[in-house]
Design a protein around this motif. Structure first.
Motif, mmCIF file in Angstrom:
data_model
loop_
_atom_site.group_PDB
_atom_site.id
_atom_site.type_symbol
_atom_site.label_atom_id
_atom_site.label_comp_id
_atom_site.label_asym_id
_atom_site.label_seq_id
_atom_site.Cartn_x
_atom_site.Cartn_y
_atom_site.Cartn_z
ATOM 1 N N HIS A 135 -2.443 2.753 11.064
ATOM 2 C CA HIS A 135 -1.982 1.802 10.047
ATOM 3 C C HIS A 135 -3.206 1.473 9.201
ATOM 4 O O HIS A 135 -4.200 0.977 9.718
ATOM 5 C CB HIS A 135 -1.416 0.565 10.731
ATOM 6 C CG HIS A 135 -0.718 -0.369 9.809
ATOM 7 N ND1 HIS A 135 -0.490 -1.673 10.139
ATOM 8 C CD2 HIS A 135 -0.198 -0.207 8.581
ATOM 9 C CE1 HIS A 135 0.140 -2.271 9.149
ATOM 10 N NE2 HIS A 135 0.328 -1.403 8.194
ATOM 11 N N VAL A 136 -3.146 1.774 7.901
ATOM 12 C CA VAL A 136 -4.331 1.654 7.046
ATOM 13 C C VAL A 136 -4.052 0.775 5.840
ATOM 14 O O VAL A 136 -2.907 0.508 5.475
ATOM 15 C CB VAL A 136 -4.824 3.050 6.575
ATOM 16 C CG1 VAL A 136 -5.278 3.887 7.754
ATOM 17 C CG2 VAL A 136 -3.741 3.782 5.783
ATOM 18 N N LEU A 137 -5.147 0.351 5.220
ATOM 19 C CA LEU A 137 -5.077 -0.430 3.996
ATOM 20 C C LEU A 137 -5.439 0.495 2.842
ATOM 21 O O LEU A 137 -6.403 1.239 2.918
ATOM 22 C CB LEU A 137 -6.080 -1.583 4.071
ATOM 23 C CG LEU A 137 -6.162 -2.520 2.871
ATOM 24 C CD1 LEU A 137 -4.836 -3.245 2.677
ATOM 25 C CD2 LEU A 137 -7.277 -3.518 3.080
ATOM 26 N N GLY A 138 -4.658 0.480 1.790
ATOM 27 C CA GLY A 138 -4.945 1.338 0.648
ATOM 28 C C GLY A 138 -3.671 1.832 0.005
ATOM 29 O O GLY A 138 -2.624 1.185 0.077
ATOM 30 N N LEU A 139 -3.760 3.000 -0.601
ATOM 31 C CA LEU A 139 -2.630 3.577 -1.316
ATOM 32 C C LEU A 139 -1.434 3.811 -0.394
ATOM 33 O O LEU A 139 -0.281 3.624 -0.778
ATOM 34 C CB LEU A 139 -3.046 4.894 -1.979
ATOM 35 C CG LEU A 139 -1.999 5.610 -2.808
ATOM 36 C CD1 LEU A 139 -1.521 4.724 -3.957
ATOM 37 C CD2 LEU A 139 -2.557 6.915 -3.346
ATOM 38 N N TYR A 140 -1.713 4.220 0.848
ATOM 39 C CA TYR A 140 -0.649 4.481 1.819
ATOM 40 C C TYR A 140 -0.700 3.450 2.934
ATOM 41 O O TYR A 140 -1.718 2.821 3.165
ATOM 42 C CB TYR A 140 -0.774 5.908 2.379
ATOM 43 C CG TYR A 140 -0.503 6.923 1.296
ATOM 44 C CD1 TYR A 140 0.797 7.249 0.943
ATOM 45 C CD2 TYR A 140 -1.541 7.497 0.572
ATOM 46 C CE1 TYR A 140 1.063 8.139 -0.075
ATOM 47 C CE2 TYR A 140 -1.288 8.384 -0.457
ATOM 48 C CZ TYR A 140 0.014 8.697 -0.777
ATOM 49 O OH TYR A 140 0.284 9.561 -1.797
ATOM 50 N N ASP A 141 0.423 3.297 3.621
ATOM 51 C CA ASP A 141 0.511 2.347 4.719
ATOM 52 C C ASP A 141 0.073 2.970 6.047
ATOM 53 O O ASP A 141 -0.446 2.282 6.910
ATOM 54 C CB ASP A 141 1.947 1.826 4.853
ATOM 55 C CG ASP A 141 2.397 1.086 3.606
ATOM 56 O OD1 ASP A 141 1.675 0.160 3.183
ATOM 57 O OD2 ASP A 141 3.465 1.438 3.058
ATOM 58 N N TYR A 142 0.297 4.272 6.182
ATOM 59 C CA TYR A 142 -0.029 4.969 7.420
ATOM 60 C C TYR A 142 -0.700 6.295 7.122
ATOM 61 O O TYR A 142 -0.427 6.932 6.105
ATOM 62 C CB TYR A 142 1.236 5.239 8.263
ATOM 63 C CG TYR A 142 1.777 3.991 8.884
ATOM 64 C CD1 TYR A 142 1.318 3.560 10.123
ATOM 65 C CD2 TYR A 142 2.731 3.230 8.225
ATOM 66 C CE1 TYR A 142 1.800 2.385 10.682
ATOM 67 C CE2 TYR A 142 3.214 2.055 8.788
ATOM 68 C CZ TYR A 142 2.735 1.651 10.006
ATOM 69 O OH TYR A 142 3.204 0.491 10.561
ATOM 70 N N ARG A 143 -1.551 6.686 8.043
ATOM 71 C CA ARG A 143 -2.164 8.013 8.012
ATOM 72 C C ARG A 143 -1.796 8.681 9.331
ATOM 73 O O ARG A 143 -2.030 8.131 10.402
ATOM 74 C CB ARG A 143 -3.679 7.892 7.887
ATOM 75 C CG ARG A 143 -4.360 9.225 7.813
ATOM 76 C CD ARG A 143 -5.857 9.048 7.552
ATOM 77 N NE ARG A 143 -6.481 10.319 7.762
ATOM 78 C CZ ARG A 143 -7.350 10.582 8.720
ATOM 79 N NH1 ARG A 143 -7.761 9.643 9.507
ATOM 80 N NH2 ARG A 143 -7.845 11.772 8.866
ATOM 81 N N LEU A 144 -1.179 9.853 9.237
ATOM 82 C CA LEU A 144 -0.736 10.593 10.406
ATOM 83 C C LEU A 144 -1.497 11.904 10.509
ATOM 84 O O LEU A 144 -1.767 12.549 9.489
ATOM 85 C CB LEU A 144 0.759 10.922 10.323
ATOM 86 C CG LEU A 144 1.729 9.808 9.953
ATOM 87 C CD1 LEU A 144 3.142 10.361 9.883
ATOM 88 C CD2 LEU A 144 1.637 8.669 10.933
ATOM 89 N N ARG A 145 -1.812 12.312 11.718
ATOM 90 C CA ARG A 145 -2.354 13.646 11.968
ATOM 91 C C ARG A 145 -1.225 14.424 12.629
ATOM 92 O O ARG A 145 -0.759 14.053 13.714
ATOM 93 C CB ARG A 145 -3.574 13.585 12.871
ATOM 94 C CG ARG A 145 -4.200 14.950 13.110
ATOM 95 C CD ARG A 145 -5.383 14.854 14.062
ATOM 96 N NE ARG A 145 -5.956 16.160 14.252
ATOM 97 C CZ ARG A 145 -7.206 16.482 13.964
ATOM 98 N NH1 ARG A 145 -8.029 15.566 13.499
ATOM 99 N NH2 ARG A 145 -7.646 17.703 14.155
ATOM 100 N N VAL A 146 -0.798 15.501 11.974
ATOM 101 C CA VAL A 146 0.350 16.272 12.427
ATOM 102 C C VAL A 146 -0.081 17.708 12.687
ATOM 103 O O VAL A 146 -0.784 18.301 11.855
ATOM 104 C CB VAL A 146 1.477 16.263 11.357
ATOM 105 C CG1 VAL A 146 2.688 17.043 11.827
ATOM 106 C CG2 VAL A 146 1.860 14.826 11.001
#
Length: 153
Positions: free
Chosen positions: A100-111
């Motif tokens: 859960h990140v702050l910035g342009l996106y709400d989440y960053r996933l590694r897939v």
């Protein structure tokens, strides 16, 4: 935060490289007895500096040739939406990490996926159907280097 001396930092760096090393082997490397090394490691664990040991897998050796980082912006915000999204995304086996990140996106996933066609299937059928999933940006991993970080020189 506990004070760390040079030996503590060296132990952290050595364990970051290979967490399976014994206290005896680490003690020999740093000129300490096995009990003194073990006590230092225990102190670092009890202070929360050393959290856990992790096994690092080689995805390509397991048939996963593609790693993609996804930025996911939720279509709707709100506490329920975040919890529903997090609960659902952690159930997708191809998703290795959820941040859960702050910035342009709400989440960053590694897939991870077997190939690009497999990734497209995971994206369309699993990730884009998650509760609250909105805009997505994909970045394909080309190569990865392990950096030592501030404590593990």
């Amino acid at each position: 935060m506990i004070p760390l001396d040079e030996v503590d930092r060296a132990l952290i760096a050595a364990l970051a490289r290979d967490a399976t090393q014994s206290a005896s082997a680490l003690g020999r490397e740093f000129g300490l007895s096995q009990p003194a090394t073990w006590r230092r490691i225990q102190r670092l664990r009890e202070a929360g500096v050393l959290v856990r040991k992790r096994l690092r897998l080689a995805p390509d050796k397991l048939g996963f040739g593609v790693t993609v980082f996804l930025g996911v912006k939720l279509a709707t915000k709100g506490r329920v939406s975040l919890e529903d999204f997090e609960r659902a995304v952690t159930g997708i086996p191809e998703v290795q990490t959820v941040e859960h990140v702050l910035g342009l996106y709400d989440y960053r996933l590694r897939v991870v996926a077997r190939d690009l066609a497999d990734f497209e299937r995971v994206l369309r059928r699993r990730i884009m159907t998650l509760p609250g999933a909105g805009a997505v940006e994909a970045n394909v991993l080309l190569s990865e280097e392990r950096l030592s970080g501030p404590l593990a020189d």
